[in-house]
Design an enzyme around this catalytic site. Structure first.
Site, PDB file in Angstrom:
ATOM      1  N   ALA A  15       0.794  -1.230   0.000  1.00  0.00           N
ATOM      2  CA  ALA A  15       0.000   0.000   0.000  1.00  0.00           C
ATOM      3  C   ALA A  15       0.823   1.276   0.000  1.00  0.00           C
ATOM      4  CB  ALA A  15      -0.934   0.010   1.213  1.00  0.00           C
ATOM      5  N   ARG A  17       2.727   2.393  -2.338  1.00  0.00           N
ATOM      6  CA  ARG A  17       2.970   2.975  -3.663  1.00  0.00           C
ATOM      7  C   ARG A  17       2.117   2.268  -4.710  1.00  0.00           C
ATOM      8  NH1 ARG A  17       9.120   0.576  -4.558  1.00  0.00           N
ATOM      9  NH2 ARG A  17       8.647  -1.577  -3.990  1.00  0.00           N
ATOM     10  N   TYR A 161       8.299 -14.918 -11.114  1.00  0.00           N
ATOM     11  CA  TYR A 161       7.131 -14.038 -10.977  1.00  0.00           C
ATOM     12  C   TYR A 161       5.936 -14.612 -11.721  1.00  0.00           C
ATOM     13  CZ  TYR A 161       4.364  -9.713 -11.480  1.00  0.00           C
ATOM     14  OH  TYR A 161       3.371  -8.759 -11.466  1.00  0.00           O
TER      15      TYR A 161
END
Length: 246
Positions: A15, A17, A161
């Site tokens: 939270a 950015r 990822y």
């Protein structure tokens, strides 16, 4: 005027950015007390100060989500705020952009998975039981196009990822079925926000962070029931309020 989330508590990871910050701001504007979670305490404090300046009831809860022991203690740290009604798992680590399966290290694989997949699992375990007991709750996992095996998800680099995001999609669907696809009052969904102008997406991305957050906010605030009384569709991967194959 009563807002959708008045009296509710929302917890948002990542939270400090980007999309996570925009989600926190949007949930706050709907009346929620927003627990903002990120690793960097200074950056998180700056984000929370900005949110409060804008009239949002925001609380900083710094936590290194790559450390399971710290994640496990997070519920105790925020217990005085009450039960979490909305959980948004937004934190992620990209890893090396050229990290293909045979070119990544196990340490990188684990560090990406720890934040991107393991932390959402631990936070769901921590907060979902109370949601189920109340028969009310929203869980939104912020995924990515890279986690879609029907899209761009099986080409290029960032293997840790991509696989972690695919796992997050699977976790979303599996837990949604375990909770009755909304029939028990808990809705579990994932969002592929599209490439957005964030630290990860880059300055030339086609979407703003606020645009990336829009579908997340919609899932957190939409009515639980459809006009015919059946639960809203859940257990899906969404983009621009439309379900995607993945």
């Amino acid at each position: 005027m009563e807002r959708t989330l008045d009296g509710k508590v929302a917890l948002v990871t990542g939270a400090s950015r980007g999309i996570g910050y925009e989600v926190a701001a949007g949930l706050g504007r709907e009346g929620a007390t927003v627990v903002c979670v990120a690793r960097d305490p200074e950056r998180l404090d700056e984000a929370v100060f900005k949110l409060r300046t804008d009239g949002i009831d925001a609380v900083a809860a710094p936590c290194d989500l790559g450390q399971p022991g710290l994640v496990a203690r997070l519920p105790e740290k925020i217990a005085e705020l009450g039960e979490v009604d909305v959980l948004v798992n937004g934190a992620a680590i990209l890893g090396g952009r050229t990290s293909k399966t045979l070119r990544t290290t196990y340490a990188e694989w684990r560090s990406v998975s720890a934040v991107t997949l393991d932390a959402p699992f631990l936070l769901i375990q921590a907060f979902a039981p109370a949601m189920m007991a109340r028969r009310s709750g929203r869980i939104v996992n912020i995924s990515a196009d890279e986690g879609r095996m029907t899209g761009p998800g099986n080409t290029g680099g960032v293997a840790p990822y991509r696989v972690a995001k695919a796992g997050l999609n699977a976790l979303t669907r599996n837990f949604a079925y375990e909770t009755g696809l909304g029939r028990r009052g808990v809705f579990v969904d994932a969002v592929a926000p599209g490439r957005s102008r964030t630290d990860m997406g880059g300055a030339d991305a086609p979407r703003s962070a606020a645009e990336g957050a829009e579908t997340v906010l919609w899932l957190c605030t939409r009515p639980a029931a459809q006009p015919d009384g059946t639960p809203a569709p859940t257990g899906l991967l969404w983009q621009d309020r439309e379900a995607l194959a993945w």
